[in-house]
Design a protein around this motif. Structure first.
Motif, PDB file in Angstrom:
ATOM      1  N   ILE A  46     -16.533  15.562  79.797  1.00  0.00           N
ATOM      2  CA  ILE A  46     -15.387  16.469  79.777  1.00  0.00           C
ATOM      3  C   ILE A  46     -15.304  17.054  78.375  1.00  0.00           C
ATOM      4  CG2 ILE A  46     -12.879  16.665  80.086  1.00  0.00           C
ATOM      5  CD1 ILE A  46     -14.319  15.670  82.604  1.00  0.00           C
ATOM      6  N   THR A  47     -15.097  18.367  78.285  1.00  0.00           N
ATOM      7  CA  THR A  47     -14.868  19.027  77.000  1.00  0.00           C
ATOM      8  C   THR A  47     -13.362  19.157  76.807  1.00  0.00           C
ATOM      9  OG1 THR A  47     -16.891  20.317  77.279  1.00  0.00           O
ATOM     10  CG2 THR A  47     -15.336  21.079  75.615  1.00  0.00           C
ATOM     11  N   LEU A  48     -12.858  18.602  75.714  1.00  0.00           N
ATOM     12  CA  LEU A  48     -11.433  18.716  75.393  1.00  0.00           C
ATOM     13  C   LEU A  48     -11.283  19.726  74.268  1.00  0.00           C
ATOM     14  CD1 LEU A  48     -10.348  14.964  75.424  1.00  0.00           C
ATOM     15  CD2 LEU A  48     -10.181  16.643  77.275  1.00  0.00           C
ATOM     16  N   ILE A  49     -10.572  20.812  74.556  1.00  0.00           N
ATOM     17  CA  ILE A  49     -10.327  21.878  73.588  1.00  0.00           C
ATOM     18  C   ILE A  49      -8.929  21.656  73.019  1.00  0.00           C
ATOM     19  CG2 ILE A  49     -10.142  24.373  73.268  1.00  0.00           C
ATOM     20  CD1 ILE A  49     -12.924  23.528  74.162  1.00  0.00           C
ATOM     21  N   MET A  50      -8.831  21.593  71.694  1.00  0.00           N
ATOM     22  CA  MET A  50      -7.532  21.349  71.067  1.00  0.00           C
ATOM     23  C   MET A  50      -7.376  22.156  69.796  1.00  0.00           C
ATOM     24  SD  MET A  50      -8.378  17.472  69.945  1.00  0.00           S
ATOM     25  CE  MET A  50      -9.171  17.190  71.497  1.00  0.00           C
ATOM     26  N   ASP A  51      -6.173  22.140  69.226  1.00  0.00           N
ATOM     27  CA  ASP A  51      -5.859  22.867  68.005  1.00  0.00           C
ATOM     28  C   ASP A  51      -6.518  22.177  66.817  1.00  0.00           C
ATOM     29  OD1 ASP A  51      -4.744  24.196  65.826  1.00  0.00           O
ATOM     30  OD2 ASP A  51      -2.692  24.049  66.543  1.00  0.00           O
ATOM     31  N   GLU A  52      -7.374  22.906  66.136  1.00  0.00           N
ATOM     32  CA  GLU A  52      -8.094  22.372  64.981  1.00  0.00           C
ATOM     33  C   GLU A  52      -7.150  21.866  63.892  1.00  0.00           C
ATOM     34  OE1 GLU A  52     -10.490  24.854  61.906  1.00  0.00           O
ATOM     35  OE2 GLU A  52     -11.854  24.335  63.542  1.00  0.00           O
ATOM     36  N   GLU A  53      -5.987  22.499  63.779  1.00  0.00           N
ATOM     37  CA  GLU A  53      -5.037  22.146  62.721  1.00  0.00           C
ATOM     38  C   GLU A  53      -3.780  21.460  63.267  1.00  0.00           C
ATOM     39  OE1 GLU A  53      -4.601  26.106  61.209  1.00  0.00           O
ATOM     40  OE2 GLU A  53      -6.186  25.792  59.735  1.00  0.00           O
ATOM     41  N   GLY A  54      -3.868  20.924  64.474  1.00  0.00           N
ATOM     42  CA  GLY A  54      -2.706  20.319  65.118  1.00  0.00           C
ATOM     43  C   GLY A  54      -2.052  19.214  64.311  1.00  0.00           C
ATOM     44  N   ILE A  55      -2.851  18.359  63.692  1.00  0.00           N
ATOM     45  CA  ILE A  55      -2.285  17.270  62.887  1.00  0.00           C
ATOM     46  C   ILE A  55      -1.577  17.830  61.670  1.00  0.00           C
ATOM     47  CG2 ILE A  55      -2.881  15.274  61.436  1.00  0.00           C
ATOM     48  CD1 ILE A  55      -4.989  14.567  63.566  1.00  0.00           C
ATOM     49  N   ASN A  56      -2.175  18.825  61.013  1.00  0.00           N
ATOM     50  CA  ASN A  56      -1.549  19.448  59.840  1.00  0.00           C
ATOM     51  C   ASN A  56      -0.250  20.163  60.201  1.00  0.00           C
ATOM     52  OD1 ASN A  56      -3.697  18.537  58.318  1.00  0.00           O
ATOM     53  ND2 ASN A  56      -4.772  20.486  58.372  1.00  0.00           N
ATOM     54  N   LYS A  57      -0.139  20.636  61.434  1.00  0.00           N
ATOM     55  CA  LYS A  57       1.071  21.324  61.895  1.00  0.00           C
ATOM     56  C   LYS A  57       2.130  20.340  62.401  1.00  0.00           C
ATOM     57  CE  LYS A  57      -1.393  25.406  63.612  1.00  0.00           C
ATOM     58  NZ  LYS A  57      -1.783  26.101  64.863  1.00  0.00           N
ATOM     59  N   ASN A  58       1.821  19.044  62.342  1.00  0.00           N
ATOM     60  CA  ASN A  58       2.714  18.003  62.866  1.00  0.00           C
ATOM     61  C   ASN A  58       3.021  18.203  64.353  1.00  0.00           C
ATOM     62  OD1 ASN A  58       2.960  16.507  60.459  1.00  0.00           O
ATOM     63  ND2 ASN A  58       4.403  18.035  59.686  1.00  0.00           N
ATOM     64  N   SER A  59       2.013  18.620  65.108  1.00  0.00           N
ATOM     65  CA  SER A  59       2.175  18.768  66.555  1.00  0.00           C
ATOM     66  C   SER A  59       2.422  17.395  67.180  1.00  0.00           C
ATOM     67  CB  SER A  59       0.916  19.384  67.163  1.00  0.00           C
ATOM     68  OG  SER A  59       0.707  20.682  66.662  1.00  0.00           O
ATOM     69  N   PRO A  60       3.182  17.348  68.267  1.00  0.00           N
ATOM     70  CA  PRO A  60       3.461  16.053  68.899  1.00  0.00           C
ATOM     71  C   PRO A  60       2.199  15.434  69.519  1.00  0.00           C
ATOM     72  CG  PRO A  60       4.433  17.853  70.165  1.00  0.00           C
ATOM     73  CD  PRO A  60       3.854  18.453  68.931  1.00  0.00           C
ATOM     74  N   VAL A  61       2.195  14.131  69.588  1.00  0.00           N
ATOM     75  CA  VAL A  61       1.080  13.390  70.186  1.00  0.00           C
ATOM     76  C   VAL A  61       0.989  13.727  71.670  1.00  0.00           C
ATOM     77  CG1 VAL A  61       0.273  11.061  70.788  1.00  0.00           C
ATOM     78  CG2 VAL A  61       1.255  11.517  68.527  1.00  0.00           C
ATOM     79  N   ASN A  62      -0.243  13.851  72.153  1.00  0.00           N
ATOM     80  CA  ASN A  62      -0.464  14.110  73.571  1.00  0.00           C
ATOM     81  C   ASN A  62      -1.007  12.832  74.210  1.00  0.00           C
ATOM     82  OD1 ASN A  62      -1.290  15.011  76.106  1.00  0.00           O
ATOM     83  ND2 ASN A  62      -1.642  17.076  75.339  1.00  0.00           N
ATOM     84  N   ALA A  63      -0.098  11.943  74.560  1.00  0.00           N
ATOM     85  CA  ALA A  63      -0.478  10.647  75.131  1.00  0.00           C
ATOM     86  C   ALA A  63      -1.134  10.795  76.500  1.00  0.00           C
ATOM     87  CB  ALA A  63       0.753   9.757  75.242  1.00  0.00           C
TER      88      ALA A  63
END
Length: 92
Positions: A46-63
């Motif tokens: 499976i290819t998971l596409i996500m925000d490259e800067e998500g951690i730096n943007k303090n995006s919420p965890v995707n449990a």
């Protein structure tokens, strides 16, 4: 079978009826994208596409992503919206 699924941080999962283009994927994710490749519970890649800067943007965890794809411990915490591509290697 090819599938594209958006997994929201709220736990909601929405299936797309097409493979998203790069521009569409960036709009869904909310920024520049990065991809990781994982195997699901039956061994499909499976290819998971996500925000490259998500951690730096303090995006919420995707449990929900960790729950669905049983991510290995060496993969850092997944944050923000994620697009899961089954049968496709990446967006274009």
């Amino acid at each position: 079978m090819n599938r594209a699924t958006i997994i929201y941080t709220s736990g909601v999962v929405t299936e797309l009826d097409h493979k998203p283009s790069l521009i569409e994927a960036q709009a869904i994710i909310g920024g520049y994208i990065t991809a990781i490749y994982v195997t699901d519970k039956i061994g499909k890649v499976i290819t998971l596409i996500m925000d490259e800067e998500g951690i730096n943007k303090n995006s919420p965890v995707n449990a929900k992503v960790s729950e669905l794809y049983n991510l290995p411990k060496y993969i850092p915490q997944v944050v923000g919206r994620v697009i899961a591509l089954e049968g496709w290697r990446s967006v274009r």
